[in-house]
Design a protein around this motif. Structure first.
Motif, PDB file in Angstrom:
ATOM      1  N   ASP A 187       0.653  -1.283  -0.110  1.00 56.03           N
ATOM      2  CA  ASP A 187       0.229   0.122   0.221  1.00 56.03           C
ATOM      3  C   ASP A 187       0.726   1.377   0.005  1.00 56.03           C
ATOM      4  N   ILE A 188       1.949   1.060   0.779  1.00 57.59           N
ATOM      5  CA  ILE A 188       2.786   2.533   0.780  1.00 57.59           C
ATOM      6  C   ILE A 188       3.473   2.611  -0.342  1.00 57.59           C
ATOM      7  N   TYR A 189       4.019   1.512  -1.310  1.00 57.73           N
ATOM      8  CA  TYR A 189       4.408   1.738  -2.647  1.00 57.73           C
ATOM      9  C   TYR A 189       3.388   2.194  -3.689  1.00 57.73           C
ATOM     10  N   ASP A 190       2.264   1.755  -3.338  1.00 53.41           N
ATOM     11  CA  ASP A 190       1.444   2.281  -4.230  1.00 53.41           C
ATOM     12  C   ASP A 190       1.152   3.709  -3.998  1.00 53.41           C
ATOM     13  N   LEU A 191       1.025   4.222  -2.969  1.00 50.44           N
ATOM     14  CA  LEU A 191       1.149   5.672  -2.304  1.00 50.44           C
ATOM     15  C   LEU A 191       2.148   6.398  -2.907  1.00 50.44           C
ATOM     16  N   ARG A 192       3.543   5.748  -2.914  1.00 46.09           N
ATOM     17  CA  ARG A 192       4.522   6.584  -3.423  1.00 46.09           C
ATOM     18  C   ARG A 192       4.367   6.705  -5.119  1.00 46.09           C
ATOM     19  N   LEU A 204       4.864  10.005  -9.594  1.00 42.34           N
ATOM     20  CA  LEU A 204       4.179  10.448 -10.886  1.00 42.34           C
ATOM     21  C   LEU A 204       3.807  11.741 -11.171  1.00 42.34           C
ATOM     22  N   HIS A 205       3.114  12.125  -9.932  1.00 40.59           N
ATOM     23  CA  HIS A 205       2.560  13.418  -9.956  1.00 40.59           C
ATOM     24  C   HIS A 205       3.850  14.574 -10.001  1.00 40.59           C
ATOM     25  N   ALA A 206       4.424  14.409  -9.004  1.00 45.17           N
ATOM     26  CA  ALA A 206       5.734  15.337  -8.823  1.00 45.17           C
ATOM     27  C   ALA A 206       6.491  15.332  -9.962  1.00 45.17           C
ATOM     28  N   ALA A 207       7.021  14.086 -10.837  1.00 50.34           N
ATOM     29  CA  ALA A 207       7.693  14.335 -12.098  1.00 50.34           C
ATOM     30  C   ALA A 207       7.128  14.972 -13.030  1.00 50.34           C
ATOM     31  N   GLU A 208       5.602  14.831 -13.110  1.00 49.95           N
ATOM     32  CA  GLU A 208       4.968  15.668 -14.321  1.00 49.95           C
ATOM     33  C   GLU A 208       5.238  17.203 -14.020  1.00 49.95           C
TER      34      GLU A 208
END
Length: 233
Positions: free
Chosen positions: A95-100, A105-109
């Motif tokens: 679950d933590i990896y899913d949140l990461r 991905l949002h930050a990279a965009e």
């Protein structure tokens, strides 16, 4: 569960003495660092009296700091037993990896839209550091600097709330990796896997960066969670 026992480590305290200002947050920062670098492992008791003694303070700000970390999911408390580092199971790590993944991905965009050549050069230098650490066999430091690379990428999105959330997630994942006691893959392969991210960033190719970063994070997620299930199954 193992209590922190200073008597068993007479020559090295886990924590350093702190000045009086803003004690609770400073104590929390030190405990957070100890969890992240594996000095405190999941399931280990965190003794208030020892922390207070080593940091040169009373137990009240120590308790306040531990309550703060408890609210972040990093510490748990049990009546009449005290505070313990939170233990993770494979599903929780997944679950933590899913949140990461969602966060990065949002930050990279956001980062692609504002990144400069100098920013890419700094990230590339961090990848070269990962390669040197892999060659030198410095596994724990490589894990630390790997997360620093991803933190740098998140920071380029210019949203400090994202960075703070990344820090919390990274500490939880580092605690899980510390419990494994080994890297999930060959250290050199881990270091080299960042090269494609640098290439995409240099080209400012948002679609490619998203694809490569997603694959990069999902590979780590798959390997770590699988190892954790195997070790704790």
């Amino acid at each position: 569960m193992t209590n922190i026992d200073k008597a068993s480590h007479p020559d090295s305290a886990l924590f350093s003495e702190l000045p009086s200002a803003d004690l609770a947050s400073r104590i929390a920062d030190q405990v957070l660092q100890a969890i992240g670098d594996g000095r405190l492992i999941p399931g280990q008791k965190v003794a208030e009296a020892q922390l207070a003694r080593e940091m040169g303070t009373s137990r009240a700000p120590v308790r306040e700091a531990l309550r703060l970390l408890e609210s972040q999911g990093l510490i748990v408390s049990h009546p009449r037993r005290g505070f313990f580092v939170h233990s993770y199971d494979a599903d929780e790590l997944d679950d933590i990896y899913d949140l990461r993944e969602c966060l990065e991905l949002h930050a990279a965009e956001a980062a692609v839209a504002r990144i400069t050549d100098a920013d890419v050069d700094r990230l590339a230098a961090q990848v070269e550091l990962l390669k040197r650490l892999a060659q030198d066999g410095q596994m724990q430091e490589q894990v630390t600097q790997d997360y620093e690379f991803h933190r740098m990428l998140c920071a380029l999105g210019d949203n400090m709330r994202v960075v703070r959330l990344f820090d919390q997630i990274a500490t939880q994942l580092r605690a899980g990796i510390a419990l494994l006691g080994r890297n999930y893959d060959d250290p050199w392969e881990i270091a080299q896997s960042h090269d494609v991210l640098i290439d995409a960033l240099r080209q400012k190719d948002a679609a490619r960066l998203r694809s490569e970063l997603k694959e990069h994070l999902e590979e780590a997620r798959f390997q770590v969670v699988a190892l954790f299930r195997n070790d704790n199954g």
